[in-house]
Design a protein around this motif. Structure first.
Motif, PDB file in Angstrom:
ATOM      1  N   TRP A 206       0.728  -1.129   0.156  1.00 56.53           N
ATOM      2  CA  TRP A 206      -0.039  -0.122  -0.010  1.00 56.53           C
ATOM      3  C   TRP A 206       0.949   1.247  -0.011  1.00 56.53           C
ATOM      4  O   TRP A 206       2.083   1.186   0.506  1.00 56.53           O
ATOM      5  N   LYS A 207       0.266   2.262  -0.460  1.00 51.96           N
ATOM      6  CA  LYS A 207       1.166   3.423  -0.838  1.00 51.96           C
ATOM      7  C   LYS A 207       0.839   4.456   0.520  1.00 51.96           C
ATOM      8  O   LYS A 207       0.369   5.489   0.488  1.00 51.96           O
ATOM      9  N   ALA A 208       1.229   3.817   1.652  1.00 54.44           N
ATOM     10  CA  ALA A 208       1.015   4.628   2.929  1.00 54.44           C
ATOM     11  C   ALA A 208       2.480   4.530   3.850  1.00 54.44           C
ATOM     12  O   ALA A 208       2.911   3.192   3.823  1.00 54.44           O
ATOM     13  N   ASP A 305       6.818   6.004   1.876  1.00 58.97           N
ATOM     14  CA  ASP A 305       5.545   5.930   1.426  1.00 58.97           C
ATOM     15  C   ASP A 305       4.984   4.716   0.718  1.00 58.97           C
ATOM     16  O   ASP A 305       3.706   4.998   0.281  1.00 58.97           O
ATOM     17  N   GLN A 306       5.429   3.784   1.327  1.00 58.68           N
ATOM     18  CA  GLN A 306       4.952   2.342   0.853  1.00 58.68           C
ATOM     19  C   GLN A 306       5.265   1.377   1.984  1.00 58.68           C
ATOM     20  O   GLN A 306       6.189   1.543   2.830  1.00 58.68           O
ATOM     21  N   PHE A 345      -6.819   0.776   4.786  1.00 55.45           N
ATOM     22  CA  PHE A 345      -5.714   1.060   3.811  1.00 55.45           C
ATOM     23  C   PHE A 345      -5.601   1.896   2.912  1.00 55.45           C
ATOM     24  O   PHE A 345      -4.909   2.709   2.592  1.00 55.45           O
ATOM     25  N   GLU A 346      -6.998   1.755   2.504  1.00 56.23           N
ATOM     26  CA  GLU A 346      -7.431   2.896   1.147  1.00 56.23           C
ATOM     27  C   GLU A 346      -7.356   4.300   1.947  1.00 56.23           C
ATOM     28  O   GLU A 346      -6.704   5.097   1.258  1.00 56.23           O
ATOM     29  N   GLU A 349      -3.796   5.251   2.039  1.00 54.96           N
ATOM     30  CA  GLU A 349      -3.196   5.817   0.914  1.00 54.96           C
ATOM     31  C   GLU A 349      -3.561   7.216   0.498  1.00 54.96           C
ATOM     32  O   GLU A 349      -2.887   8.091   0.158  1.00 54.96           O
ATOM     33  N   GLN A 350      -4.795   7.714   1.049  1.00 57.96           N
ATOM     34  CA  GLN A 350      -5.487   8.901   0.706  1.00 57.96           C
ATOM     35  C   GLN A 350      -4.695   9.775   1.473  1.00 57.96           C
ATOM     36  O   GLN A 350      -4.388  11.070   1.255  1.00 57.96           O
ATOM     37  N   GLN A 352      -1.788   9.585   2.740  1.00 57.10           N
ATOM     38  CA  GLN A 352      -0.390   9.852   2.060  1.00 57.10           C
ATOM     39  C   GLN A 352      -0.301  10.874   1.088  1.00 57.10           C
ATOM     40  O   GLN A 352       0.462  11.705   0.933  1.00 57.10           O
ATOM     41  N   ALA A 353      -1.368  10.772   0.199  1.00 58.04           N
ATOM     42  CA  ALA A 353      -1.443  11.414  -1.186  1.00 58.04           C
ATOM     43  C   ALA A 353      -1.653  12.808  -0.625  1.00 58.04           C
ATOM     44  O   ALA A 353      -1.190  13.814  -1.253  1.00 58.04           O
TER      45      ALA A 353
END
Ligand code: FES
Ligand SMILES: [Fe+2]
Length: 386
Positions: A206-208, A305-306, A345-346, A349-350, A352-353
């Motif tokens: 995940w991108k977080a 970020d991952q 986790f979604e 990701e938000q 982090q973005a």
């Protein structure tokens, strides 16, 4: 945790239910955004926390029999975990002592010895170098007793297999793990994870940042909103009993079932029947304790970020002993956990973005999110003392 502690926490849950409240910190806190976006800081955290502290990489049921092995990507590189003939767990760098090829490429199996694919140097599952082709003519000075696979200190405890890369040897690793887990020892014993069995692992990157993922498990403020389509309706809104236990946290999250419990019934109630209990075991293990099983969630930081997240249900029976009905039950259960955690986790990701957008210079933690502030204070303390 003994019955006395369970009763005390049950009473705390009932008091919070009566007050429509939750565990509150004295004040609100903030956390600067750079803590989650700065690559240099990430490397410091990886060094001072993830590569320094004991980390569980396997559940004991993943090496059930003598001579079983598994290879795992860890913060110390690719590691070969073995269970020797005598039943002891060992861990080695999966790197040949000749010219450094990877000795074992299979993910798991059963083997008394491992042969390097490059020139066939052969190692026992206790790490000893057994033979090297043309040894006498080509390596006349080779001391086989000094050329075994490089060990990594490792301990099997509380149903998991832990690596302690900074320990001097296995005995030192045992002491290090004992000191690290001392504040949660009674709770880990209560969970009896060594009697459970691994069900199918789900794995996804995940991108977080890893801290965003950890923070998501330390409050129930989000349940009724973020999980409204999954588990939200079954839990009390914004109600949890949070305790810091050394570097770790226990968050007791009562379900609607708590409403059927009265003070005189407390003695007959199991905490696990009226609440989910989340243990956040530093630095990257979460145990999500439910009525009859535990979801083991591992958050492995990959970059600033991952994070790679592994979700493994630990259930009361080995998979091969399950009836068709039981298998179906645990599969459905796994789906519910995965769907719920995907929602977390979604959002991670938000977040982090959103940080990358520059909209916020800091995150805000309310008094009901005090554990997030305490967790981050612990991270800072580790960085400052390393
Ligand atoms: S690198 Fe393993 S035998 Fe040569
Ligand atoms: Fe959540």
């Amino acid at each position: 945790m003994n019955r006395h502690d369970e009763t005390r926490i049950l009473k705390q849950c009932l008091n919070l239910l009566a007050d429509k409240s939750t565990t509150l910190s004295a004040e609100t806190h903030t956390s600067p955004v750079e803590r989650y976006t700065d690559p240099q800081r990430f490397e410091q955290e990886r060094h001072a926390i993830h590569q320094a502290l004991p980390v569980a990489y396997l559940h004991s049921s993943e090496l059930p029999n003598p001579n079983d092995f598994r290879t795992v990507a860890t913060h110390s590189g690719n590691v070969l975990f073995t269970r020797t003939e005598a039943g002891e767990v060992k861990a080695f760098h999966n790197v040949c002592r000749h010219r450094g090829a990877q000795v074992e490429s299979r993910a798991s199996g059963c083997a008394k010895a491992f042969s390097c694919p490059y020139h066939a140097w052969r190692y026992g599952n206790d790490g000893q170098l057994l033979s090297a082709p043309f040894e006498q003519t080509c390596f006349p000075e080779l001391d086989k007793s000094q050329s075994g696979l490089a060990p990594i200190p490792c301990v099997e405890a509380y149903g998991f297999i832990w690596l302690c890369p900074t320990a001097k040897n296995d005995d030192d690793a045992e002491k290090q793990l004992e000191a690290h887990l001392e504040p949660v020892k009674a709770d880990l014993e209560w969970l009896q994870c060594d009697g459970l069995h691994k069900f199918e692992t789900h794995r996804r990157t995940w991108k977080a940042n890893w801290k965003i993922v950890t923070e998501g498990g330390l409050e129930t403020y989000h349940f009724k909103f973020a999980h409204k389509n999954t588990i939200g309706p079954y839990f009390l809104s914004n109600t949890c009993v949070t305790d810091q236990l050394g570097a770790h946290f226990r968050v007791v999250m009562p379900t609607e079932e708590l409403k059927s419990v009265t003070k005189d019934l407390i003695q007959d109630v199991r905490l696990r029947d009226i609440a989910h209990v989340v243990y956040s075991i530093a630095p990257q293990m979460v145990l999500l304790v439910q009525k009859n099983h535990i979801d083991w969630i591992q958050t492995v930081p990959i970059s600033v970020d991952q994070s790679e997240i592994f979700i493994t249900p630990l259930i009361p029976k080995p998979v091969e002993d399950l009836t068709e009905k039981e298998l179906d039950y645990w599969q459905r259960n796994r789906e519910i956990s995965l769907n719920t955690l995907d929602e977390d986790f979604e959002l991670g990701e938000q977040i982090q973005a959103g940080m990358a957008s520059g909209a916020n210079s800091k995150l805000t933690f309310g008094r009901n999110e005090g554990a997030l502030a305490t967790f981050n204070a612990w991270v800072e303390e580790r960085l400052n003392s390393s």
